[in-house]
Write a protein that holds these residues in place. Structure first.
Motif, short mmCIF file in Angstrom:
data_model
loop_
_atom_site.label_atom_id
_atom_site.label_comp_id
_atom_site.label_asym_id
_atom_site.label_seq_id
_atom_site.Cartn_x
_atom_site.Cartn_y
_atom_site.Cartn_z
N GLY A 145 19.02 -2.94 -4.38
CA GLY A 145 19.45 -1.87 -4.83
C GLY A 145 18.83 -1.49 -6.22
O GLY A 145 18.77 -0.23 -5.85
N ILE A 146 18.14 -2.01 -6.83
CA ILE A 146 17.39 -1.37 -7.96
C ILE A 146 16.16 -0.66 -7.26
O ILE A 146 15.93 0.12 -7.67
N PHE A 147 15.51 -1.35 -6.23
CA PHE A 147 14.51 -0.59 -5.55
C PHE A 147 14.95 0.66 -5.10
O PHE A 147 14.05 1.58 -5.14
N LYS B 88 0.77 -1.15 0.17
CA LYS B 88 0.06 0.07 -0.19
C LYS B 88 0.80 1.29 -0.09
O LYS B 88 0.38 2.16 -0.68
N LYS B 89 1.90 1.28 0.59
CA LYS B 89 2.80 2.40 0.47
C LYS B 89 3.36 2.76 -0.67
O LYS B 89 3.42 3.83 -0.89
N VAL B 90 3.82 1.64 -1.46
CA VAL B 90 4.18 1.97 -2.62
C VAL B 90 2.88 2.44 -3.57
O VAL B 90 3.24 3.31 -4.53
N GLN B 91 1.72 1.94 -3.49
CA GLN B 91 0.61 2.49 -4.25
C GLN B 91 0.27 3.66 -3.99
O GLN B 91 -0.35 4.31 -5.03
N GLN B 92 0.52 4.17 -2.87
CA GLN B 92 0.28 5.48 -2.54
C GLN B 92 1.02 6.54 -3.28
O GLN B 92 0.77 7.72 -3.30
N VAL B 93 2.04 6.08 -3.80
CA VAL B 93 3.05 7.12 -4.49
C VAL B 93 2.22 7.42 -6.05
O VAL B 93 2.44 8.54 -6.38
N GLY B 94 1.24 6.61 -6.49
CA GLY B 94 0.52 6.96 -7.60
C GLY B 94 1.15 6.87 -8.84
O GLY B 94 1.02 7.47 -9.68
N GLU C 289 4.14 -2.19 -10.30
CA GLU C 289 4.14 -3.64 -10.03
C GLU C 289 5.90 -4.00 -10.03
O GLU C 289 6.23 -4.90 -9.15
N LYS C 290 6.54 -3.42 -10.72
CA LYS C 290 8.01 -3.66 -10.90
C LYS C 290 8.67 -3.28 -9.47
O LYS C 290 9.39 -4.11 -8.70
N MET C 291 8.14 -2.00 -8.89
CA MET C 291 8.83 -1.49 -7.57
C MET C 291 8.44 -2.59 -6.64
O MET C 291 9.06 -2.64 -5.61
N ILE C 292 7.11 -3.02 -6.50
CA ILE C 292 6.60 -3.87 -5.41
C ILE C 292 7.26 -5.34 -5.44
O ILE C 292 7.99 -5.62 -4.64
N ARG C 293 7.55 -5.56 -6.60
CA ARG C 293 8.28 -6.99 -6.81
C ARG C 293 9.86 -6.97 -6.57
O ARG C 293 10.22 -7.62 -5.75
N MET C 294 10.42 -5.61 -6.92
CA MET C 294 11.93 -5.51 -6.45
C MET C 294 12.04 -5.39 -4.84
O MET C 294 12.94 -6.03 -4.33
N GLY C 295 11.04 -4.59 -4.40
CA GLY C 295 11.12 -4.54 -3.09
C GLY C 295 10.87 -5.48 -2.01
O GLY C 295 11.36 -5.90 -1.03
N LYS C 296 9.79 -6.23 -2.49
CA LYS C 296 9.42 -7.67 -1.88
C LYS C 296 10.70 -8.39 -1.66
O LYS C 296 11.19 -8.96 -0.68
#
Length: 278
Positions: A263-265, A183-189, A196-203
């Motif tokens: 690192g990519i995240f 949700k924190k990533v999704q709040q960035v808009g 989806e890439k950011m969520i996957r990389m961070g997870k």
């Protein structure tokens, strides 16, 4: 009479925003290199070893490149920027964590993170200046374990620190897998594909980072139980521990890839994350 513009939050001071973005980028560089060197160590590529994959090993790797001192100096400056930004988050409460126990706990974590990366910046700067940079991550943990064990109830104190490190690792894994992180990533808009890439990389990155923290905590716990500070170690020792376990090369290789993703995240955070400043 108030105007609409008076209710619009002012943009953060540019220097603070720049500090945050430079710091996140430098952190991304370090984690990408840690992951790459750990992967090379896992499969014995290019003569890599788990010892060279720690933070100090990464700094040494940068130093050995063309214009290495300048590159390492830039990384040291970036890590210092990151440390300062974390202090700003902790002391000025820019994330609106509040003053209750939970909020203060989070702000203390920001400050602790600032201390850790400030120490890394100092180490990198010393190495860039040719001062040897003694006292890497593993050595500093051995020193901490040694100092704790010399105190009254030293084994208990070292055990408490070990449990705290393990708890940090478990929280990293929990946070990466939780809906709270998503949700924190999704709040960035962001656009859906970037989000989806950011969520996957961070997870994946948080899980890999959490595993390393848990292993470091386990080694610190062994130092406490055996009253032997040499059992404690940093990320390079954690990589060696993973490498020596069952299916070690594959396990270390998977963690290494996860650290590259982390690192990519960090690069994605530097590009897309809004910087909150009061």
């Amino acid at each position: 009479m108030d105007t609409i513009s008076s209710h619009v939050p002012a943009p953060p001071p540019k220097w603070v925003e720049n500090f945050a973005k430079v710091g996140l980028t430098a952190k991304g560089v370090v984690y990408c290199l840690v992951g790459i060197l750990a992967f090379m160590a896992a499969f014995e590529l290019g003569g890599g070893s788990s010892q060279s994959a720690g933070k100090k090993g990464v700094f040494q790797f940068i130093l050995e490149q063309p214009f290495g001192k300048w590159l390492l100096g830039a990384v040291a400056l970036g890590l210092a920027c990151y440390a300062i930004w974390r202090f700003i988050q902790g002391f000025r409460d820019t994330e609106n964590e509040g003053h209750d126990a939970k909020g203060i706990g989070k702000r203390i974590r920001y400050i602790f993170s600032g201390l850790v990366y400030g120490a890394l910046a100092y180490l990198a700067a010393n190495m860039a200046l040719g001062n040897g940079g003694s006292g890497g991550g593993g050595e500093s943990r051995e020193t901490l374990a040694s100092q704790l064990l010399q105190q009254p109830f030293g084994q208990w104190l070292a055990g408490i620190v070990a449990v705290a490190i393990i708890a940090t690792g478990l929280y990293q894994i929990y946070y990466g897998l939780s809906d709270k992180y998503k949700k924190k990533v999704q709040q960035v808009g962001l656009k859906h594909d970037i989000e989806e890439k950011m969520i996957r990389m961070g997870k994946i990155g948080y899980v890999a980072r959490g595993i390393v923290w848990i292993v470091i905590g386990y080694m610190f716990l062994q130092a406490a139980l055996q009253s032997n500070p040499q059992q404690a170690g940093g990320s390079s020792s954690a990589f060696r521990f993973l490498e020596n376990s069952s299916y070690g090369s594959y396990l270390l290789g998977a963690v290494a890839i996860g650290l590259v993703f982390y690192g990519i995240f960090m690069f994605m955070r530097a590009k897309y994350q809004p910087i909150n400043v009061r």
